[in-house]
Enzyme design. Structure first.
Site, PDB file in Angstrom:
ATOM      1  N   SER A  46       0.838  -1.188   0.000  1.00 29.86           N
ATOM      2  CA  SER A  46       0.000   0.000   0.000  1.00 29.86           C
ATOM      3  C   SER A  46       0.871   1.235   0.000  1.00 29.86           C
ATOM      4  O   SER A  46       1.803   1.349   0.801  1.00 29.86           O
ATOM      5  CB  SER A  46      -0.923   0.009   1.229  1.00 29.86           C
ATOM      6  OG  SER A  46      -1.594   1.248   1.339  1.00 29.86           O
ATOM      7  N   VAL A  54      15.989   2.562   5.370  1.00 26.29           N
ATOM      8  CA  VAL A  54      17.272   3.150   5.759  1.00 26.29           C
ATOM      9  C   VAL A  54      18.434   2.178   5.559  1.00 26.29           C
ATOM     10  O   VAL A  54      19.563   2.494   5.882  1.00 26.29           O
ATOM     11  CB  VAL A  54      17.261   3.638   7.226  1.00 26.29           C
ATOM     12  CG1 VAL A  54      16.230   4.721   7.409  1.00 26.29           C
ATOM     13  CG2 VAL A  54      16.990   2.481   8.187  1.00 26.29           C
ATOM     14  N   LYS A  85      31.920   0.283  -1.275  1.00 21.93           N
ATOM     15  CA  LYS A  85      32.189   0.198   0.163  1.00 21.93           C
ATOM     16  C   LYS A  85      33.257  -0.854   0.394  1.00 21.93           C
ATOM     17  O   LYS A  85      33.065  -2.037   0.098  1.00 21.93           O
ATOM     18  CB  LYS A  85      30.912  -0.169   0.925  1.00 21.93           C
ATOM     19  CG  LYS A  85      31.153  -0.353   2.419  1.00 21.93           C
ATOM     20  CD  LYS A  85      29.895  -0.803   3.131  1.00 21.93           C
ATOM     21  CE  LYS A  85      30.177  -1.145   4.580  1.00 21.93           C
ATOM     22  NZ  LYS A  85      28.987  -1.657   5.283  1.00 21.93           N
ATOM     23  N   THR A 351      24.194  -5.653   7.990  1.00 21.44           N
ATOM     24  CA  THR A 351      23.795  -7.031   7.697  1.00 21.44           C
ATOM     25  C   THR A 351      22.325  -7.195   7.324  1.00 21.44           C
ATOM     26  O   THR A 351      21.914  -8.295   6.959  1.00 21.44           O
ATOM     27  CB  THR A 351      24.087  -7.930   8.911  1.00 21.44           C
ATOM     28  OG1 THR A 351      23.525  -7.333  10.090  1.00 21.44           O
ATOM     29  CG2 THR A 351      25.584  -8.104   9.103  1.00 21.44           C
ATOM     30  N   ILE A 353      20.321  -6.219   4.775  1.00 23.38           N
ATOM     31  CA  ILE A 353      20.015  -6.665   3.415  1.00 23.38           C
ATOM     32  C   ILE A 353      20.600  -8.050   3.162  1.00 23.38           C
ATOM     33  O   ILE A 353      20.002  -8.881   2.464  1.00 23.38           O
ATOM     34  CB  ILE A 353      20.513  -5.623   2.401  1.00 23.38           C
ATOM     35  CG1 ILE A 353      19.596  -4.391   2.463  1.00 23.38           C
ATOM     36  CG2 ILE A 353      20.557  -6.188   0.988  1.00 23.38           C
ATOM     37  CD1 ILE A 353      20.034  -3.246   1.585  1.00 23.38           C
TER      38      ILE A 353
END
Length: 503
Positions: A46, A54, A85, A351, A353
């Site tokens: 929705s 974040v 990174k 960690t 994701i």
């Protein structure tokens, strides 16, 4: 492939955002191939319900996930405003002005016999070196703000590291949605009003929508965030609370404009009641403060963050409340939880994701039919629990060893760590060894970075590294550090690698 009567025909994913669209894209990519199972995938979300959004920093396995979806790195970087990174800079964890770096790579060359870090421990014990930084390629690259992908030649010093991405989570979800829908995933807009279950076996049968419709499916993937609409509110899977080890329970996030070229690293700066993150993207900087509400109130935490960011905020604060821990059963019945619905470990080592990614991988490996064999569910839950607990231990290590003063930090040091972590700490202190367990997300050199960066060094060394004359070890170490320095000097600036990508 012939379809069998009990094959799963329809998967419903509850919730979009990063977790939902990662699951949708990965499942569609896996099943929508010639000769594969014919599985219909519906994602329900929705627009009126926001996502956390974040999770902007990752660890190296994200690259394999992106590749598995058929996305080129160029496409991914361009569509998500990504930067590279090489690791995380931990600042002020042992007091103001202290710093160490957790880089994604080895310490020293990869050799047969004892790992090279053991020889560096010997040099440290003999007072010949202060730390391990000069023997870490990603550390040297990050501090020089240089970047290039590693080469394939294992003989080259430029092959001894990996990298991850820092990216805009909202843009990532948008790109995944485009990919998933192109593979046949159907998106259903709307709110879920109720859940219908089978009266005999308790499995979820269908979701009742606010508009009067319903979505029936065989397998349901809960990506509804902290509320766990299906896994907790419906299936009552239970939750294991880890607050005693990880007392931070709130976060506030704010993006701002960047005032300098993006660095190939994330920064985690310790604060009085937690820590602050800084994640440089191409088009902005992500900032946040993870804190313990027992030791600082919400307004003071926000004011502290505002006083630290480098420019005016680009959005209103995004406030989060959480309980660190995991679902006791990430898969129950015909419901599998992913993302925040499966548990939460604060993002100190980026960690979140990766846990989504590995959860999807396990589901594909153990993909059920409509009998939902309990053996598959038990194995999924066993491995999911272990992975969460291994990451928990790694995060607890940072707090337990931190030398920073303050009430919250004292509390973390006084609290006995989990038994699995206590054993690792004892072994490293005794001999510099790291005994990895099943389903570890971080390898030996990552643990070494945190141990030594926190001032913990082994009391004794393996006799195998004391055979060679000290002068010979020191000479080899000097040669290798010089090799790293020359290689770093030859690399382009990090910003050069991403020129022209910014949206």
């Amino acid at each position: 492939m012939d379809q069998r009567a009990d094959d799963v025909r329809h998967v419903a994913i509850v919730g979009g955002g990063t977790a939902g669209w990662m699951a949708a894209a990965a499942l569609a990519r896996a099943f929508h191939r010639p000769g594969g199972l014919k599985v219909q995938i519906t994602l329900i979300e929705s627009e009126a319900i926001g996502t956390v959004g974040v999770g902007e920093a990752t660890i190296p396995p994200i690259r394999q996930f992106v590749e598995s979806l058929g996305l080129s790195e160029d496409d991914f970087i361009r569509s998500t405003a990504a930067t590279a990174k090489l690791g995380i800079a931990f600042k002020d964890w042992s007091g103001p002005g202290s710093e160490y770096f957790h880089g994604f790579g080895d310490y020293g060359p990869v050799i047969a016999g004892p790992p090279w870090r053991q020889y560096l421990f010997r040099l440290k014990a003999e007072g010949r070196i202060e730390n391990l930084d000069a023997w870490s390629m990603p550390t040297a690259m990050a501090r020089a703000c240089k970047f290039a992908p590693p080469v394939d030649d294992s003989r080259s010093v430029l092959s001894h590291y990996s990298y991850a991405y820092q990216f805009d989570a909202g843009l990532f979800a948008r790109r995944l949605r485009t990919l998933a829908e192109a593979l046949g995933v159907q998106r259903r807009e709307g709110r879920i009003e109720g859940v219908d279950r089978d009266g005999e076996n308790g499995l979820v049968r269908a979701l009742r929508m606010q508009d009067g419709g319903e979505v029936a499916a065989d397998l349901f993937i809960d990506c509804s965030g902290f509320r766990g609409l299906l896994i907790e509110q419906t299936m009552q899977a239970g939750y294991e609370d880890w607050t005693r080890w990880l007392p931070c329970d709130r976060a506030v996030a704010l993006p701002c404009a960047s005032t300098r070229a993006p660095e190939p690293l994330t920064t985690a700066r310790a604060r009085d009641a937690g820590w602050q993150w800084r994640i440089p993207l191409q088009h902005r900087v992500g900032n946040g403060y993870v804190y313990c509400s027992d030791h600082v109130d919400d307004q003071t935490a926000l004011d502290d963050l505002l006083g630290q960011i480098e420019s005016a905020p680009l959005a209103e604060p995004n406030r989060l409340r959480f309980v660190t821990g995991r679902r006791r059963e990430a898969w129950k019945g015909n419901v599998v939880a992913l993302g925040l619905a499966s548990g939460f470990v604060e993002p100190l080592e980026s960690t979140s994701i990766n846990l989504i990614q590995t959860g999807i991988g396990r589901l594909l490996e153990l993909f059920p039919d409509r009998t939902f064999d309990p053996a598959l569910i038990r194995e999924y839950n066993r491995r999911s629990a272990q992975e969460f607990e291994r990451i928990r231990d790694f995060i607890v290590l940072h707090y337990h060893l931190a030398g920073r003063e303050g009430a919250m930090w004292d509390r973390c040091r006084r609290t006995p760590p989990p038994d699995t972590l206590a054993a690792k700490i004892d072994l490293f202190r005794a001999r510099g060894e790291i005994a990895l367990l099943e389903d570890e997300s971080f390898r030996e050199d990552s643990w070494t970075a945190v141990f030594t960066g926190s001032g913990v060094w082994p009391k004794r060394l393996s006799p195998l590294v004391e055979i060679e004359p000290l002068e010979a070890v020191e000479r080899q170490a000097t040669q290798f550090s010089q090799l790293i320095a020359r290689a770093v000097a030859s690399l382009p600036d990090h910003s050069h690698h991403f020129t022209g990508y910014a949206r």
